[in-house]
Scaffold this active site. Structure first.
Site, PDB file in Angstrom:
ATOM      1  N   ASP A  29     -27.246  -0.547 -42.354  1.00 51.28           N
ATOM      2  CA  ASP A  29     -28.078   0.576 -41.921  1.00 51.28           C
ATOM      3  C   ASP A  29     -27.293   1.868 -42.142  1.00 51.28           C
ATOM      4  O   ASP A  29     -26.099   1.951 -41.852  1.00 51.28           O
ATOM      5  CB  ASP A  29     -28.446   0.421 -40.440  1.00 51.28           C
ATOM      6  CG  ASP A  29     -29.587   1.350 -40.049  1.00 51.28           C
ATOM      7  OD1 ASP A  29     -30.690   0.852 -39.751  1.00 51.28           O
ATOM      8  OD2 ASP A  29     -29.387   2.592 -40.051  1.00 51.28           O
ATOM      9  N   ILE A  30     -27.976   2.872 -42.647  1.00 49.93           N
ATOM     10  CA  ILE A  30     -27.320   4.138 -42.998  1.00 49.93           C
ATOM     11  C   ILE A  30     -26.899   4.925 -41.748  1.00 49.93           C
ATOM     12  O   ILE A  30     -25.999   5.753 -41.807  1.00 49.93           O
ATOM     13  CB  ILE A  30     -28.246   4.964 -43.938  1.00 49.93           C
ATOM     14  CG1 ILE A  30     -27.457   5.922 -44.793  1.00 49.93           C
ATOM     15  CG2 ILE A  30     -29.345   5.676 -43.175  1.00 49.93           C
ATOM     16  CD1 ILE A  30     -28.246   6.487 -45.972  1.00 49.93           C
ATOM     17  N   ASN A  85     -38.808  -3.439 -34.951  1.00 49.56           N
ATOM     18  CA  ASN A  85     -39.731  -2.399 -34.507  1.00 49.56           C
ATOM     19  C   ASN A  85     -41.037  -2.557 -35.271  1.00 49.56           C
ATOM     20  O   ASN A  85     -41.023  -2.704 -36.501  1.00 49.56           O
ATOM     21  CB  ASN A  85     -39.130  -1.012 -34.764  1.00 49.56           C
ATOM     22  CG  ASN A  85     -37.843  -0.787 -33.988  1.00 49.56           C
ATOM     23  OD1 ASN A  85     -37.725  -1.215 -32.844  1.00 49.56           O
ATOM     24  ND2 ASN A  85     -36.876  -0.142 -34.607  1.00 49.56           N
ATOM     25  N   GLY A  91     -41.630   2.301 -32.701  1.00 48.12           N
ATOM     26  CA  GLY A  91     -40.432   2.950 -33.244  1.00 48.12           C
ATOM     27  C   GLY A  91     -40.161   2.635 -34.698  1.00 48.12           C
ATOM     28  O   GLY A  91     -39.078   2.931 -35.214  1.00 48.12           O
ATOM     29  N   HIS A  98     -38.490  -5.372 -41.500  1.00 44.98           N
ATOM     30  CA  HIS A  98     -37.033  -5.567 -41.494  1.00 44.98           C
ATOM     31  C   HIS A  98     -36.571  -5.956 -40.106  1.00 44.98           C
ATOM     32  O   HIS A  98     -37.180  -5.578 -39.111  1.00 44.98           O
ATOM     33  CB  HIS A  98     -36.303  -4.307 -41.974  1.00 44.98           C
ATOM     34  CG  HIS A  98     -36.686  -3.067 -41.236  1.00 44.98           C
ATOM     35  ND1 HIS A  98     -37.840  -2.360 -41.520  1.00 44.98           N
ATOM     36  CD2 HIS A  98     -36.107  -2.409 -40.213  1.00 44.98           C
ATOM     37  CE1 HIS A  98     -37.935  -1.322 -40.723  1.00 44.98           C
ATOM     38  NE2 HIS A  98     -36.900  -1.331 -39.900  1.00 44.98           N
ATOM     39  N   HIS A 100     -33.334  -5.709 -37.606  1.00 44.13           N
ATOM     40  CA  HIS A 100     -32.025  -5.111 -37.348  1.00 44.13           C
ATOM     41  C   HIS A 100     -31.112  -6.195 -36.775  1.00 44.13           C
ATOM     42  O   HIS A 100     -31.515  -6.924 -35.853  1.00 44.13           O
ATOM     43  CB  HIS A 100     -32.133  -3.987 -36.313  1.00 44.13           C
ATOM     44  CG  HIS A 100     -32.956  -2.809 -36.728  1.00 44.13           C
ATOM     45  ND1 HIS A 100     -32.402  -1.615 -37.141  1.00 44.13           N
ATOM     46  CD2 HIS A 100     -34.305  -2.633 -36.787  1.00 44.13           C
ATOM     47  CE1 HIS A 100     -33.375  -0.761 -37.427  1.00 44.13           C
ATOM     48  NE2 HIS A 100     -34.546  -1.348 -37.225  1.00 44.13           N
TER      49      HIS A 100
END
Ligand code: AMP
Ligand code: ZN
Length: 114
Positions: A29-30, A85, A91, A98, A100
């Site tokens: 994750d960026i 999400n 959110g 995806h 997390h």
């Protein structure tokens, strides 16, 4: 298709990939929210959990079984957190399904431990 994660999967936008197979791509994750914060992204463009159908059952099993393998590879031997999400009220910002995967610290409980 104007989808950020489809572009990352196609290699059109750079990412730090840690795993890839025929059904999933995993990259960092960026904006990490924990020492390890990865995104498990199906290669197939599915908008969110709300769009899953019976035909995806095999893929879902694949993604779920992948999670602990990736966690282990990342050295998360004492546990990890997964978050999905769904939709604007959930959110979700990127509308390509995806998961997390977070860990590397003792993450605070989600209200269950107090
Ligand atoms: P969500 O709110 O579940 O849709 O999460 C989308 C996630 O994608 C956020 O945690 C973002 O930090 C992450 N993200 C956005 N752009 C990128 C990118 N180019 N590379 C990696 N992660 C990204
Ligand atoms: Zn997509």
């Amino acid at each position: 298709m104007d989808c950020l994660f489809c572009k990352i999967i196609a290699g059109e936008i750079p990412s730090t990939q840690v795993y890839s197979d025929e059904h999933a791509v995993v990259f960092k994750d960026i904006h990490p929210k924990a020492p390890v914060h990865l995104l498990i992204v199906p290669r197939k463009h599915i908008i969110s959990l709300a769009e899953l159908e019976e035909q995806h059952d095999g893929l879902i099993a694949h993604w779920m079984r992948l999670l602990p393998k990736i966690a282990k590879q990342q050295g998360l031997n004492h546990g990890f957190r997964t978050v999905i999400n769904t939709g604007p009220a959930g959110g979700q910002i990127v509308f390509h399904l995806h998961i997390h995967l977070l860990g590397g610290d003792k993450l605070s409980g989600a209200g269950f431990d107090d």
